[in-house]
Design a protein around this motif. Structure first.
Motif, PDB file in Angstrom:
ATOM      1  N   LEU A 100      26.548  23.634   3.234  1.00 46.68           N
ATOM      2  CA  LEU A 100      25.352  23.158   3.782  1.00 46.68           C
ATOM      3  C   LEU A 100      25.605  23.167   5.390  1.00 46.68           C
ATOM      4  CD1 LEU A 100      22.911  21.334   2.635  1.00 46.68           C
ATOM      5  CD2 LEU A 100      24.419  19.418   3.027  1.00 46.68           C
ATOM      6  N   ALA A 101      24.411  23.472   5.747  1.00 50.57           N
ATOM      7  CA  ALA A 101      24.229  23.546   7.548  1.00 50.57           C
ATOM      8  C   ALA A 101      23.339  22.094   7.686  1.00 50.57           C
ATOM      9  CB  ALA A 101      23.578  24.691   7.898  1.00 50.57           C
ATOM     10  N   TYR A 102      22.342  21.871   7.028  1.00 53.37           N
ATOM     11  CA  TYR A 102      21.225  20.643   7.088  1.00 53.37           C
ATOM     12  C   TYR A 102      20.583  20.416   5.893  1.00 53.37           C
ATOM     13  CZ  TYR A 102      16.773  18.736   8.129  1.00 53.37           C
ATOM     14  OH  TYR A 102      15.779  17.865   8.457  1.00 53.37           O
ATOM     15  N   SER A 103      20.259  19.224   5.895  1.00 55.86           N
ATOM     16  CA  SER A 103      19.607  18.468   4.704  1.00 55.86           C
ATOM     17  C   SER A 103      18.994  17.209   5.568  1.00 55.86           C
ATOM     18  CB  SER A 103      20.282  18.069   3.589  1.00 55.86           C
ATOM     19  OG  SER A 103      21.107  16.911   3.957  1.00 55.86           O
ATOM     20  N   GLY A 104      17.754  16.925   4.998  1.00 63.13           N
ATOM     21  CA  GLY A 104      16.956  15.811   5.480  1.00 63.13           C
ATOM     22  C   GLY A 104      15.488  15.585   4.794  1.00 63.13           C
ATOM     23  N   TRP A 110      11.582  17.278   1.102  1.00 64.58           N
ATOM     24  CA  TRP A 110      13.017  17.457   1.332  1.00 64.58           C
ATOM     25  C   TRP A 110      13.342  18.680   1.562  1.00 64.58           C
ATOM     26  CZ3 TRP A 110      16.169  13.298   2.381  1.00 64.58           C
ATOM     27  CH2 TRP A 110      15.618  11.808   1.987  1.00 64.58           C
ATOM     28  N   ASN A 111      14.249  19.069   2.750  1.00 62.38           N
ATOM     29  CA  ASN A 111      14.601  20.378   3.005  1.00 62.38           C
ATOM     30  C   ASN A 111      15.926  20.436   3.033  1.00 62.38           C
ATOM     31  OD1 ASN A 111      11.803  21.223   3.900  1.00 62.38           O
ATOM     32  ND2 ASN A 111      12.280  19.785   5.496  1.00 62.38           N
ATOM     33  N   TRP A 112      16.602  21.376   2.856  1.00 59.99           N
ATOM     34  CA  TRP A 112      18.196  21.817   3.278  1.00 59.99           C
ATOM     35  C   TRP A 112      18.333  23.285   3.358  1.00 59.99           C
ATOM     36  CZ3 TRP A 112      16.277  20.739  -1.732  1.00 59.99           C
ATOM     37  CH2 TRP A 112      16.539  21.533  -2.831  1.00 59.99           C
ATOM     38  N   SER A 113      19.386  23.561   4.147  1.00 60.10           N
ATOM     39  CA  SER A 113      19.757  25.065   4.353  1.00 60.10           C
ATOM     40  C   SER A 113      21.130  25.091   4.207  1.00 60.10           C
ATOM     41  CB  SER A 113      19.253  25.207   5.982  1.00 60.10           C
ATOM     42  OG  SER A 113      19.490  26.435   6.299  1.00 60.10           O
ATOM     43  N   ALA A 114      21.748  26.192   3.924  1.00 64.89           N
ATOM     44  CA  ALA A 114      23.204  26.542   3.650  1.00 64.89           C
ATOM     45  C   ALA A 114      23.339  27.991   4.152  1.00 64.89           C
ATOM     46  CB  ALA A 114      23.512  26.371   2.293  1.00 64.89           C
ATOM     47  N   THR A 115      24.642  28.260   4.244  1.00 62.55           N
ATOM     48  CA  THR A 115      25.076  29.781   4.266  1.00 62.55           C
ATOM     49  C   THR A 115      26.430  29.931   3.237  1.00 62.55           C
ATOM     50  OG1 THR A 115      26.682  28.955   6.180  1.00 62.55           O
ATOM     51  CG2 THR A 115      24.542  29.646   6.975  1.00 62.55           C
ATOM     52  N   ARG A 116      26.234  31.355   3.273  1.00 60.59           N
ATOM     53  CA  ARG A 116      27.325  31.578   2.176  1.00 60.59           C
ATOM     54  C   ARG A 116      27.374  33.204   2.353  1.00 60.59           C
ATOM     55  NH1 ARG A 116      26.703  31.302  -4.129  1.00 60.59           N
ATOM     56  NH2 ARG A 116      25.429  33.073  -3.637  1.00 60.59           N
TER      57      ARG A 116
END
Length: 166
Positions: A100-104, A110-116
């Protein structure tokens, strides 16, 4: 002089990525409307049409190169608030190895971003009528992040209900 050369090289790189992904053309955005849950979203240029699931809640589309995927769906929030549902989905993403890079968010969404493994996931959830919500998830190569920044921004702005609640 060196700064100018770097700026020109950077601009050429961004244009090349945009051209190769089909994301540089703004006139070719289409719109997907989901009749079951009454939500809609703009579709990026170079992406296939949404292939809907049998239950009609949404579906998937892919970039021309096949390295990016957009998934959209509506759902009924049984026994959960939108925030609780998003929290469960984020936890599920983390269990699948996404960092998880961001959530809010807030009442509007609601938004979230992640990397893998060299990939980026961007997701958004918006409330619909009563106990319904709509989601989109865009997964794409991290190397194409700059080209996809504008795409994510447009998807977020365009995503939501196209009918008022009764």
């Amino acid at each position: 002089m060196m700064f100018r050369a770097i700026a020109v090289a950077t601009a050429l790189f961004v244009l090349t990525v945009a051209a190769s992904t089909g994301l540089g053309r703004t006139a070719e955005w289409d719109r997907y409307k989901n009749g079951r849950y009454a939500y809609s979203i703009d579709m990026p240029p170079g992406f296939s049409e949404i292939v809907e699931a049998d239950n009609g809640d949404g579906g998937k589309a892919h970039s021309a190169k096949g390295d990016a995927e957009l998934v959209v769906w509506g759902t009924i929030l049984t026994d959960l608030t939108l925030r609780e549902d998003v929290t469960q989905r984020i936890l599920s993403d983390e269990e699948e190895g996404w960092k998880l890079a961001y959530s809010g968010g807030n009442d509007a969404g609601w938004n979230w971003s992640a990397t893998r493994e060299g990939r980026i996931l961007y997701a958004r959830a918006v409330p619909l009528c009563a106990d319904e919500a709509a989601y989109f998830r865009l997964e794409y190569p991290a190397a194409d992040r700059k080209a996809f920044d504008a795409v994510v921004e447009r998807l977020v702005r365009s995503f939501g209900s196209f009918e008022g609640c009764e």
